[in-house]
Design an enzyme around this catalytic site. Structure first.
Site, mmCIF file in Angstrom:
data_model
loop_
_atom_site.group_PDB
_atom_site.id
_atom_site.type_symbol
_atom_site.label_atom_id
_atom_site.label_comp_id
_atom_site.label_asym_id
_atom_site.label_seq_id
_atom_site.Cartn_x
_atom_site.Cartn_y
_atom_site.Cartn_z
ATOM 1 N N ASP A 55 -5.818 7.164 45.453
ATOM 2 C CA ASP A 55 -5.237 6.762 46.739
ATOM 3 C C ASP A 55 -4.141 7.716 47.208
ATOM 4 O O ASP A 55 -3.518 7.487 48.250
ATOM 5 C CB ASP A 55 -4.691 5.326 46.667
ATOM 6 C CG ASP A 55 -3.518 5.177 45.708
ATOM 7 O OD1 ASP A 55 -3.122 6.170 45.070
ATOM 8 O OD2 ASP A 55 -3.001 4.047 45.590
ATOM 9 N N GLY A 59 -0.270 11.814 43.140
ATOM 10 C CA GLY A 59 -0.752 13.173 43.296
ATOM 11 C C GLY A 59 -1.307 13.397 44.694
ATOM 12 O O GLY A 59 -1.486 12.466 45.485
ATOM 13 N N ILE A 88 -8.183 1.493 43.989
ATOM 14 C CA ILE A 88 -8.932 0.745 42.974
ATOM 15 C C ILE A 88 -8.887 -0.761 43.236
ATOM 16 O O ILE A 88 -9.648 -1.508 42.616
ATOM 17 C CB ILE A 88 -8.427 1.053 41.555
ATOM 18 C CG1 ILE A 88 -6.928 0.819 41.422
ATOM 19 C CG2 ILE A 88 -8.810 2.473 41.155
ATOM 20 C CD1 ILE A 88 -6.394 0.953 40.023
ATOM 21 N N ALA A 108 -6.101 5.400 36.677
ATOM 22 C CA ALA A 108 -5.273 4.836 37.744
ATOM 23 C C ALA A 108 -4.646 3.523 37.285
ATOM 24 O O ALA A 108 -5.342 2.647 36.762
ATOM 25 C CB ALA A 108 -6.112 4.608 38.996
ATOM 26 N N TYR A 174 4.153 -5.242 31.919
ATOM 27 C CA TYR A 174 3.308 -4.059 31.779
ATOM 28 C C TYR A 174 2.533 -4.093 30.471
ATOM 29 O O TYR A 174 1.322 -3.846 30.433
ATOM 30 C CB TYR A 174 4.164 -2.795 31.860
ATOM 31 C CG TYR A 174 3.419 -1.529 31.527
ATOM 32 C CD1 TYR A 174 2.416 -1.048 32.362
ATOM 33 C CD2 TYR A 174 3.719 -0.796 30.374
ATOM 34 C CE1 TYR A 174 1.727 0.118 32.065
ATOM 35 C CE2 TYR A 174 3.039 0.362 30.069
ATOM 36 C CZ TYR A 174 2.050 0.820 30.909
ATOM 37 O OH TYR A 174 1.357 1.968 30.602
ATOM 38 N N LYS A 178 -1.638 -4.366 30.099
ATOM 39 C CA LYS A 178 -2.446 -3.412 29.345
ATOM 40 C C LYS A 178 -3.203 -4.108 28.210
ATOM 41 O O LYS A 178 -4.343 -3.755 27.898
ATOM 42 C CB LYS A 178 -1.564 -2.292 28.801
ATOM 43 C CG LYS A 178 -1.148 -1.273 29.848
ATOM 44 C CD LYS A 178 -2.360 -0.563 30.428
ATOM 45 C CE LYS A 178 -1.989 0.574 31.345
ATOM 46 N NZ LYS A 178 -3.180 1.259 31.915
ATOM 47 N N ILE A 231 20.517 8.529 28.866
ATOM 48 C CA ILE A 231 19.833 7.762 27.834
ATOM 49 C C ILE A 231 20.215 6.303 27.988
ATOM 50 O O ILE A 231 21.396 5.963 28.042
ATOM 51 C CB ILE A 231 20.220 8.256 26.425
ATOM 52 C CG1 ILE A 231 19.730 9.688 26.206
ATOM 53 C CG2 ILE A 231 19.663 7.330 25.356
ATOM 54 C CD1 ILE A 231 20.138 10.270 24.862
ATOM 55 N N ASP A 305 12.364 -2.869 27.346
ATOM 56 C CA ASP A 305 12.103 -1.731 26.454
ATOM 57 C C ASP A 305 12.039 -2.185 24.996
ATOM 58 O O ASP A 305 12.788 -3.058 24.571
ATOM 59 C CB ASP A 305 13.212 -0.677 26.603
ATOM 60 C CG ASP A 305 12.977 0.252 27.773
ATOM 61 O OD1 ASP A 305 11.888 0.185 28.361
ATOM 62 O OD2 ASP A 305 13.876 1.040 28.087
#
Length: 344
Positions: A55, A59, A88, A108, A174, A178, A231, A305
């Site tokens: 899309d 990039g 997608i 993607a 996230y 996955k 950091i 995290d």
């Protein structure tokens, strides 16, 4: 700017030629960092055809053009590399792109932990619902192999080293999305016979990653702007950093290895590096390249995290015949070299 031959050189991987020639490949997210490196390698191996569905949110068309041989990229099925600008989330666009393809590589995705924490619904839409669109498209196209780009995030707080048998304990939306993607890939193999392979990528870095929000790219941007390397936390959190050319070789191995349908593989180095050490090694590489050595600044920890992450890659070695070959210092030097060249 540098041309594609220089941008996609870096560490000499000199891989053995595989069975890619003659097959037709669909790469979702092919204009992105990993996708462009994969397109470049597939063109080098003279595959019959590559279709990119993107899309252009990250990039660009020009990025893809620089990755491919001169004149290879176009908008029609007569072009060696065809770019289809599409989302997608659009099931019809996915079916159009997958038609006639032998291999689908699904890159993607929404890739940020912070974004998933801020908007879990968007994360699910991009990483689960959209994956189903691509899986359905591949199933109906009778694709011979489907490669899913997963992450170490599903493991979450599990005690490392993380293997394929480690009980997942995701800490962020996230990681959960996955993990759901890995499950759907397994189900599409078991139920529909689609030859899916899920690859859990380590923290990927390398040339042409300047737009990414990952730590190596962020550190390089900060150093080039004269800012300190930031950091989150005390720097003791660890990750498994993999060079992009090594990662591309793992994708190619997974695309052609027989009898791995429905399987999950850790694709990383097996080396645990804390963020503080990474910052120091990157500072060394920057200084050696002529950039003033950056200072290091610590800020608050980020929500979601994990503290430690390193992979057990023995299954990838034993089954796929793949191991990462690029040392972190060497990979960081090539990444810095590329960043300086493209900024000139």
């Amino acid at each position: 700017m540098i041309d594609s031959s220089e941008a996609f050189s870096g560490v000499d991987m000199s891989p053995a030629e595989g069975t890619e020639t003659g097959r037709r490949w669909l790469i979702t997210g092919g204009c992105g960092f990993i996708g462009r490196h994969l397109v470049a390698e597939l063109c080098r191996r003279e595959v019959e055809r590559v279709v990119v569905l993107d899309d252009l949110s990250v990039g660009t068309r020009d990025d893809l053009v620089r990755a491919a041989p001169h004149g290879a990229v176009g908008d029609s099925d007569a072009d060696r590399v065809q770019l289809i600008v599409g989302d997608i989330r659009d099931a019809d666009a996915c079916r159009q792109a997958a038609a006639g393809m032998d291999v689908v590589v699904h890159l993607a995705a929404q890739t940020g932990v912070p974004i998933s924490v801020d908007s879990p619904m968007l994360d699910c839409e991009l990483n689960v619902i959209s994956l189903l669109n691509v899986l359905e498209a591949a199933r109906h196209a009778e694709t011979s192999r489907f490669i899913f780009a997963s992450s170490g995030a599903p493991a979450g707080d599990a005690t490392p080293p993380i293997s394929e048998l480690t009980l997942p304990k995701p800490r962020s939306p996230y990681g959960a999305s996955k993990l759901a993607g890995e499950g759907y890939c397994r189900v599409y193999h078991a139920t529909f016979g689609l030859e899916t392979v899920a690859l859990r990528f380590g923290n990927v870095y390398g040339p042409l990653s300047g737009h990414k929000t990952s730590v190596v790219s962020k550190f390089i941007r900060q150093a080039m702007m004269g800012e300190p390397l930031e950091i989150y936390g005390d720097g003791s959190q660890t990750r498994d950093y993999i060079y992009v050319c090594d990662l591309v070789e793992a994708i190619l191995a997974a695309s052609s290895k027989p009898n791995v349908g429905g399987e999950l593989f850790q694709v990383a180095t097996g080396a645990e590096t804390d963020v503080g050490t990474l910052a120091e090694r990157l500072a060394d590489a920057l200084q050696e390249a002529g950039v003033d050595r950056p200072r290091i600044h610590h800020s608050a920890e980020r929500l979601g995290d994990v503290q430690r992450s390193v992979a057990d890659t023995s299954k990838s070695r034993d089954v796929l015949g793949w191991v990462a070959r690029t040392d972190l210092r060497e990979g960081l030097a090539e990444t810095v070299k590329s960043a300086l060249a493209t900024s000139g």
